[in-house]
Design a protein around this motif. Sequence first.
Motif, PDB file in Angstrom:
ATOM      1  N   THR A 165       0.874  -1.163   0.000  1.00  0.00           N
ATOM      2  CA  THR A 165       0.000   0.000   0.000  1.00  0.00           C
ATOM      3  C   THR A 165       0.909   1.209   0.000  1.00  0.00           C
ATOM      4  O   THR A 165       1.923   1.229   0.691  1.00  0.00           O
ATOM      5  CB  THR A 165      -0.889   0.029   1.261  1.00  0.00           C
ATOM      6  OG1 THR A 165      -1.693  -1.148   1.275  1.00  0.00           O
ATOM      7  CG2 THR A 165      -1.768   1.258   1.282  1.00  0.00           C
ATOM      8  N   TYR A 166       0.568   2.216  -0.798  1.00  0.00           N
ATOM      9  CA  TYR A 166       1.397   3.406  -0.831  1.00  0.00           C
ATOM     10  C   TYR A 166       0.541   4.650  -0.953  1.00  0.00           C
ATOM     11  O   TYR A 166      -0.609   4.596  -1.372  1.00  0.00           O
ATOM     12  CB  TYR A 166       2.440   3.343  -1.963  1.00  0.00           C
ATOM     13  CG  TYR A 166       1.852   3.142  -3.333  1.00  0.00           C
ATOM     14  CD1 TYR A 166       1.455   4.220  -4.107  1.00  0.00           C
ATOM     15  CD2 TYR A 166       1.681   1.874  -3.865  1.00  0.00           C
ATOM     16  CE1 TYR A 166       0.897   4.049  -5.355  1.00  0.00           C
ATOM     17  CE2 TYR A 166       1.133   1.694  -5.117  1.00  0.00           C
ATOM     18  CZ  TYR A 166       0.748   2.780  -5.865  1.00  0.00           C
ATOM     19  OH  TYR A 166       0.207   2.612  -7.096  1.00  0.00           O
ATOM     20  N   LEU A 167       1.130   5.747  -0.573  1.00  0.00           N
ATOM     21  CA  LEU A 167       0.489   7.054  -0.671  1.00  0.00           C
ATOM     22  C   LEU A 167       1.231   7.842  -1.745  1.00  0.00           C
ATOM     23  O   LEU A 167       2.436   8.028  -1.642  1.00  0.00           O
ATOM     24  CB  LEU A 167       0.563   7.781   0.672  1.00  0.00           C
ATOM     25  CG  LEU A 167       0.032   9.208   0.718  1.00  0.00           C
ATOM     26  CD1 LEU A 167      -1.470   9.227   0.468  1.00  0.00           C
ATOM     27  CD2 LEU A 167       0.338   9.826   2.063  1.00  0.00           C
ATOM     28  N   PHE A 168       0.509   8.272  -2.756  1.00  0.00           N
ATOM     29  CA  PHE A 168       1.088   9.027  -3.856  1.00  0.00           C
ATOM     30  C   PHE A 168       0.502  10.428  -3.813  1.00  0.00           C
ATOM     31  O   PHE A 168      -0.705  10.600  -3.845  1.00  0.00           O
ATOM     32  CB  PHE A 168       0.746   8.336  -5.186  1.00  0.00           C
ATOM     33  CG  PHE A 168       1.221   9.069  -6.401  1.00  0.00           C
ATOM     34  CD1 PHE A 168       2.565   9.117  -6.722  1.00  0.00           C
ATOM     35  CD2 PHE A 168       0.317   9.711  -7.228  1.00  0.00           C
ATOM     36  CE1 PHE A 168       2.999   9.791  -7.850  1.00  0.00           C
ATOM     37  CE2 PHE A 168       0.740  10.382  -8.358  1.00  0.00           C
ATOM     38  CZ  PHE A 168       2.082  10.427  -8.668  1.00  0.00           C
ATOM     39  N   ILE A 169       1.352  11.434  -3.715  1.00  0.00           N
ATOM     40  CA  ILE A 169       0.899  12.826  -3.642  1.00  0.00           C
ATOM     41  C   ILE A 169       1.373  13.546  -4.895  1.00  0.00           C
ATOM     42  O   ILE A 169       2.551  13.455  -5.255  1.00  0.00           O
ATOM     43  CB  ILE A 169       1.454  13.520  -2.384  1.00  0.00           C
ATOM     44  CG1 ILE A 169       0.973  12.779  -1.132  1.00  0.00           C
ATOM     45  CG2 ILE A 169       1.032  14.989  -2.355  1.00  0.00           C
ATOM     46  CD1 ILE A 169       1.633  13.230   0.152  1.00  0.00           C
ATOM     47  N   THR A 170       0.447  14.256  -5.557  1.00  0.00           N
ATOM     48  CA  THR A 170       0.793  14.974  -6.775  1.00  0.00           C
ATOM     49  C   THR A 170      -0.048  16.232  -6.917  1.00  0.00           C
ATOM     50  O   THR A 170      -1.119  16.334  -6.333  1.00  0.00           O
ATOM     51  CB  THR A 170       0.607  14.082  -8.025  1.00  0.00           C
ATOM     52  OG1 THR A 170       1.028  14.800  -9.187  1.00  0.00           O
ATOM     53  CG2 THR A 170      -0.847  13.665  -8.202  1.00  0.00           C
ATOM     54  N   HIS A 171       0.452  17.169  -7.700  1.00  0.00           N
ATOM     55  CA  HIS A 171      -0.332  18.336  -8.080  1.00  0.00           C
ATOM     56  C   HIS A 171      -0.830  18.191  -9.511  1.00  0.00           C
ATOM     57  O   HIS A 171      -1.465  19.090 -10.038  1.00  0.00           O
ATOM     58  CB  HIS A 171       0.511  19.620  -7.953  1.00  0.00           C
ATOM     59  CG  HIS A 171       0.708  20.024  -6.533  1.00  0.00           C
ATOM     60  ND1 HIS A 171       1.836  19.696  -5.830  1.00  0.00           N
ATOM     61  CD2 HIS A 171      -0.091  20.699  -5.693  1.00  0.00           C
ATOM     62  CE1 HIS A 171       1.715  20.168  -4.602  1.00  0.00           C
ATOM     63  NE2 HIS A 171       0.561  20.780  -4.492  1.00  0.00           N
TER      64      HIS A 171
END
Length: 121
Positions: free
Chosen positions: A8-14
């Motif tokens: 499981t991962y958290l991907f943060i992007t604009h």
Amino acid sequence: MQKELDLTYLFITHDISVVKYISDEVAVMYLGEIVEQTDKKTLFENPRHPYTRLLFKSVPDISRPFLSEDGIIKGEIPNPTRLPKGCFFSPRCPLKSRDCEGAHPLLEEKSPGHFARCIKV
């Protein structure tokens, strides 16, 4: 790799356009709070929150005229230390009404598995 290693991962992007290649579940945030949350397919087919809709319009598209006003979010981002009383997005929202400035909206389920923080959708 995610399925193979049970990750499981958290991907943060604009850049919302890359989300469809990375994520299964998506939470769109504005000024530190979730304004929309659902699965990737639902978000791309039916974005509910006005901020999410504007994010999609801001993705470069060769079918739109260069420097089109269509994807520009008007207004200033509120100061995070002095947030507006109602909806944090209301100063910039194209759907804003007086109701939006009165009470801070809750993150509510608008359709099965699709949550949005907006009284107008």
